[in-house]
Design a protein around this motif. Structure first.
Motif: not given
Ligand code: ATP
Length: 208
Positions: A35, A38, A40, A155
């Motif tokens: 999600l 998560a 990714k 994505e």
């Molecule tokens: P999405 O599809 O929304 O990009 P994702 O699975 O790729 O989701 P990430 O973007 O890797 O997830 O985020 C993982 C965690 O790290 C989340 O809790 C997010 O809030 C946090 N996070 C991501 N980027 C940052 C940042 N630059 N600063 C602080 N926290 C971050």
């Protein structure tokens, strides 16, 4: 080809990944699901050397690359396409393709344009004047111009018109059929059915 072992990544004091391990073998398509939030994107960024603070080990072609800067990983054959694409909006399609190109540039350009024929008819257009799907094709094509051996795609089919999703999916499957290894983060299960493995992240941990 790529081995991630017990990877932990932090943003400031907040931990985003917890003991994540996964591998991508030569020619494999591995899909990373989960999600929003998560982890990714964090995993792909850490693989490319773009995270600030991490522990664990990342190896590529049997060499530990955890301490390598991003440019060195790119030179070794890691190709990364960020979720926001990072195109140069004021530059044309052709200029974007050539900006990081390596090797036999005309041959590589012909190859990527065969993979994404839609780009052929807009070589002189500025990237800022393309649709989201066209920009995504260009972002993937630009990375392919660097002659990567392993693609890290964040994505690639998110928020894109259905017709262009099919083009992008087919292009990625053609690349895979030609031997390209890929680690693809996606929520929308466009490639998951074709994957060698699907790794699911839940709150920064591998769940399945
Ligand atoms: P999405 O599809 O929304 O990009 P994702 O699975 O790729 O989701 P990430 O973007 O890797 O997830 O985020 C993982 C965690 O790290 C989340 O809790 C997010 O809030 C946090 N996070 C991501 N980027 C940052 C940042 N630059 N600063 C602080 N926290 C971050």
């Amino acid at each position: 080809m790529l081995e991630v072992r017990q990877l932990n990544v932090w943003y400031g004091a907040a931990q985003a990944l917890f003991d994540v391990s996964l591998s991508v073998g030569a020619g494999e398509l591995v899909v990373l699901q989960g999600l929003n939030g998560a982890g990714k994107s964090t995993l792909l960024q850490a693989s490319m050397g773009l995270s600030q603070r991490q522990t664990g080990a990342i190896s590529y072609q049997n060499e530990t690359i955890s301490a390598w800067p991003p440019y060195r990983r790119a030179l070794a054959g890691l190709g990364y396409v960020a979720e926001d694409r990072r195109l140069f909006g004021a530059l044309t399609v052709r200029e974007n393709l050539h900006i990081a190109a390596r090797g036999d540039v005309p041959a590589n350009e012909a190859r990527v344009l065969d993979l994404f024929p839609a780009l052929k008819v807009m070589l002189q257009r500025r990237a800022s004047q393309m649709s989201g799907g066209e920009q995504q094709m260009l972002a993937i094509a630009r990375t392919l111009m660097t002659e990567p051996k392993l693609l890290l795609l964040d994505e690639p089919c998110e928020g894109i018109a259905p017709l262009l999703v099919v083009s992008i999916r087919d292009a990625l499957l053609a690349l895979r059929a030609a031997g390209m290894a890929m680690l693809v983060a996606e929520q929308n299960r466009i490639l998951a059915d074709q994957a060698d493995r699907v790794v699911t992240l839940v709150s920064g941990r591998v769940a399945a």
